[in-house]
Structure formats: structure tokens, C-alpha cells
Design a protein around this motif. Structure first.
Motif, short mmCIF file in Angstrom:
data_model
loop_
_atom_site.label_atom_id
_atom_site.label_comp_id
_atom_site.label_asym_id
_atom_site.label_seq_id
_atom_site.Cartn_x
_atom_site.Cartn_y
_atom_site.Cartn_z
N MET A 156 -22.90 -27.14 -71.88
CA MET A 156 -23.32 -28.21 -71.40
C MET A 156 -23.04 -28.36 -70.07
O MET A 156 -22.11 -28.08 -69.27
CB MET A 156 -22.29 -29.31 -72.26
N ALA A 157 -23.91 -29.29 -69.19
CA ALA A 157 -23.86 -29.61 -67.79
C ALA A 157 -22.61 -30.45 -67.70
O ALA A 157 -22.32 -31.37 -68.62
CB ALA A 157 -25.18 -30.07 -67.30
N TYR A 158 -22.05 -30.34 -66.74
CA TYR A 158 -20.99 -31.56 -66.31
C TYR A 158 -21.38 -32.44 -66.05
O TYR A 158 -22.49 -32.95 -65.55
CB TYR A 158 -20.27 -30.68 -64.92
N TYR A 159 -20.68 -33.63 -66.64
CA TYR A 159 -21.05 -34.99 -66.43
C TYR A 159 -20.97 -35.45 -65.10
O TYR A 159 -19.88 -35.09 -64.05
CB TYR A 159 -20.23 -35.93 -67.54
N PRO A 160 -21.57 -36.58 -64.40
CA PRO A 160 -21.28 -36.93 -63.08
C PRO A 160 -20.15 -37.73 -62.93
O PRO A 160 -19.49 -38.09 -64.08
CB PRO A 160 -22.61 -38.07 -62.90
N VAL A 161 -19.52 -37.83 -61.62
CA VAL A 161 -18.26 -38.70 -61.77
C VAL A 161 -18.89 -40.12 -60.87
O VAL A 161 -19.99 -40.19 -60.30
CB VAL A 161 -17.28 -38.08 -60.75
N ASN A 162 -17.83 -41.02 -60.68
CA ASN A 162 -18.04 -42.26 -59.87
C ASN A 162 -17.06 -42.34 -59.16
O ASN A 162 -15.93 -42.92 -59.63
CB ASN A 162 -18.43 -43.39 -60.86
N ALA A 163 -17.18 -42.08 -57.79
CA ALA A 163 -16.07 -42.33 -57.20
C ALA A 163 -15.90 -43.70 -56.07
O ALA A 163 -14.98 -43.70 -55.52
CB ALA A 163 -15.91 -41.01 -55.81
N LYS A 164 -16.74 -44.45 -56.43
CA LYS A 164 -17.02 -45.64 -55.67
C LYS A 164 -16.62 -46.95 -56.32
O LYS A 164 -16.17 -47.78 -55.72
CB LYS A 164 -18.55 -45.82 -55.57
N ALA A 165 -16.77 -47.06 -57.89
CA ALA A 165 -16.60 -48.00 -58.40
C ALA A 165 -14.84 -48.44 -58.68
O ALA A 165 -14.06 -47.47 -58.36
CB ALA A 165 -17.15 -48.28 -59.59
N GLU A 166 -14.53 -49.51 -58.78
CA GLU A 166 -13.16 -50.14 -59.25
C GLU A 166 -12.71 -50.01 -60.66
O GLU A 166 -13.86 -50.78 -61.20
CB GLU A 166 -12.92 -51.44 -58.68
N PHE A 167 -11.98 -49.52 -61.17
CA PHE A 167 -11.67 -49.75 -62.59
C PHE A 167 -10.50 -50.40 -63.03
O PHE A 167 -9.32 -49.86 -62.34
CB PHE A 167 -11.71 -48.22 -63.22
N PRO A 168 -10.52 -51.40 -63.96
CA PRO A 168 -9.19 -51.87 -64.11
C PRO A 168 -8.02 -50.92 -64.49
O PRO A 168 -8.09 -49.83 -65.30
CB PRO A 168 -9.54 -52.95 -65.69
N GLY A 169 -6.98 -51.26 -63.86
CA GLY A 169 -5.75 -50.36 -63.97
C GLY A 169 -5.69 -49.07 -63.13
O GLY A 169 -4.84 -48.39 -63.58
N VAL A 170 -6.60 -48.69 -62.52
CA VAL A 170 -6.65 -47.55 -62.13
C VAL A 170 -6.85 -47.61 -60.56
O VAL A 170 -7.38 -48.38 -59.73
CB VAL A 170 -8.17 -46.72 -62.30
N SER A 171 -5.76 -46.95 -60.04
CA SER A 171 -5.44 -47.25 -58.54
C SER A 171 -6.56 -46.17 -57.62
O SER A 171 -6.62 -45.06 -57.94
CB SER A 171 -3.99 -46.70 -57.87
N ARG A 172 -7.08 -46.92 -56.74
CA ARG A 172 -8.18 -46.06 -55.98
C ARG A 172 -7.24 -45.07 -55.22
O ARG A 172 -7.91 -43.76 -55.14
CB ARG A 172 -8.89 -46.79 -55.06
N ALA A 173 -6.09 -45.30 -54.48
CA ALA A 173 -5.37 -44.34 -53.89
C ALA A 173 -4.95 -43.38 -54.86
O ALA A 173 -5.12 -41.83 -54.13
CB ALA A 173 -4.02 -44.84 -53.31
N ALA A 174 -4.59 -43.46 -56.05
CA ALA A 174 -4.28 -42.31 -56.76
C ALA A 174 -5.55 -41.18 -57.14
O ALA A 174 -5.18 -40.34 -57.51
CB ALA A 174 -3.84 -42.78 -58.07
N MET A 175 -6.80 -41.87 -57.17
CA MET A 175 -7.83 -41.06 -57.59
C MET A 175 -8.49 -40.43 -56.18
O MET A 175 -9.28 -39.52 -56.55
CB MET A 175 -8.74 -41.88 -58.20
#
Length: 219
Positions: free
Chosen positions: A129-148
Motif C-alpha cells: 500500500m502507498a503511504y498516506y499523506p500527512v497534514n503539517a498545516k492544520a490545527e488539531f484539538p489537544g495536539v501541540s504544534r510544537a510537539a509535532m
């Protein structure tokens, strides 16, 4: 199985392998098996396969955090004990996400995985299977952008696309099928749709329902 058998694996991964080996004793042989890392382990296939027409028996042997070398070391528990007739593999996105990632090393491990399957299960249908894409731009509840930020420094859509192209060629050389089941998962910029993501990498059940629909022709 003990700590010495897989010295590089943490306790949680070892516990899952032990559990799979116990479950394998009760599983039907000759069915369909999913293997990979968290993006496979979190695939809610038990529930979603019930939405398919007909009857299916699909076992999920994904393990969160796995890199290609760990699957290579665990093929007995994750694949061979089940003697599957079909295998779907999604492994290596964690390799891509490490600072010391080298595409050549990932390809060497994948080549070894596919070679071993060919020798042990010569009549098995294998779908890489091809790898799924990622999303490095959006904000997600409970997820620290700095940590990602560190994660997305290496695990980029560009790097994943490059790996997909190389693994597709390798898959075809082995006589197996490379499948891209990402249709409908991406936004107009090629990122994983924010509505389908939980942290920019991992996906929710709606995303997996879309993936299963794209996989259905291969099941």
C-alpha cells in the motif's frame, strides 16, 4: 518469545507480538492479513469489514511504532503463522520520519520482506500500500504544534511520495501489486484532509472507511 529475541523493541511492542501469537492459534488459516505500523493497527477493520457485501475474514496484525526492520524481525507472528492467502502491507512511514532515514535502507528491508513472503507463501497475493499523506498545516484539538514540528521535519509529503515511487518499482519487480488507496483522502494541496486526521498523521474511522472502499476491489 522474550526480550532477547527482539532486543531493540520496547515492552509494548513485545506484548502485542505475544498476544498475536496466542491469537494466531485460534485464527483461521488462508485468510486476509493486514500488517504494518500504527496506521495499520488503528485500521478498525473488524467493524468496517461488516459493511462490505459478502463475508470476509480479515486479521489486523499492525503494531504502532513499527519500522520496517521490526516487521522484518516479526514476520512469523504477524504473517507466517496465519498462512494468509492475501496480505496488505503498509510499513515504512516511521522509517521516513526518523532523522537518520535513508531510502536505500528502507528499500533493502522491504526487498527482504517481499523475498521472504515469496519463499514461504508462493501462492499468496501481496498488496503493498502507498503511504498516506500527512497534514503539517492544520490545527488539531489537544495536539501541540510544537510537539509535532520535529515529526514533520522529516515526514513530509514529498518524502513519502518519493518513497512510494521507489517502493512501487520494487513491488512490481517481485511480481506483486502496489496499490494507492488514497483517493478522497487529500485536500486540494495534496495534504491529508484535516477532517480525516487526528494529529496530522493518524486517521479517524471515516478516513479508514474511505480507504476500505478504495481497497474493496483487491479484497
Amino acid at each position: 518469545m522474550n526480550q532477547e529475541t527482539y532486543p531493540a523493541m520496547d515492552g509494548e511492542k513485545l506484548d502485542k507480538l505475544r498476544n498475536y501469537r496466542m491469537l494466531n492459534r485460534f485464527a483461521a488459516k488462508g485468510q486476509t492479513v493486514l500488517v504494518g505500523s500504527s496506521l495499520m493497527e488503528f485500521f478498525p477493520i473488524n467493524e468496517l469489514q461488516q459493511t462490505l457485501p459478502g463475508t470476509y475474514c480479515i486479521y489486523n496484525r499492525g503494531i504502532a511504532g513499527f519500522v520496517s526492520a521490526e516487521l522484518l524481525a516479526s514476520m512469523e507472528a504477524c504473517i507466517f503463522e496465519l498462512e494468509p492467502s492475501k496480505i496488505f502491507i503498509n510499513i515504512g512511514s516511521n522509517d521516513v520520519g526518523t532523522p537518520d532515514y535513508r531510502l536505500e535502507r528502507l528499500l533493502a528491508n522491504y526487498d527482504d520482506i517481499l523475498t521472504r513472503i515469496g519463499r514461504r507463501l508462493p501462492h499468496c497475493s501481496v498488496y503493498v500500500m502507498a503511504y498516506y499523506p500527512v497534514n503539517a498545516k492544520a490545527e488539531f484539538p489537544g495536539v501541540s504544534r510544537a510537539a509535532m514540528e520535529e515529526v514533520f521535519r522529516y515526514r513530509t509529503n514529498e518524502a513519502l511520495r518519493e518513497a512510494n515511487a521507489a517502493i512501487a518499482q520494487l513491488t512490481h519487480r517481485h511480481g506483486y501489486t502496489f496499490i494507492d488507496v488514497n483517493e478522497g483522502l487529500m485536500d486540494e494541496e495534496g495534504n491529508l484532509r484535516a477532517a480525516y486526521a487526528t494529529d496530522g498523521i493518524h486517521m479517524n474511522p471515516d478516513a479508514y472507511a474511505r480507504v476500505l472502499g478504495n481497497m474493496q476491489q483487491y479484497l
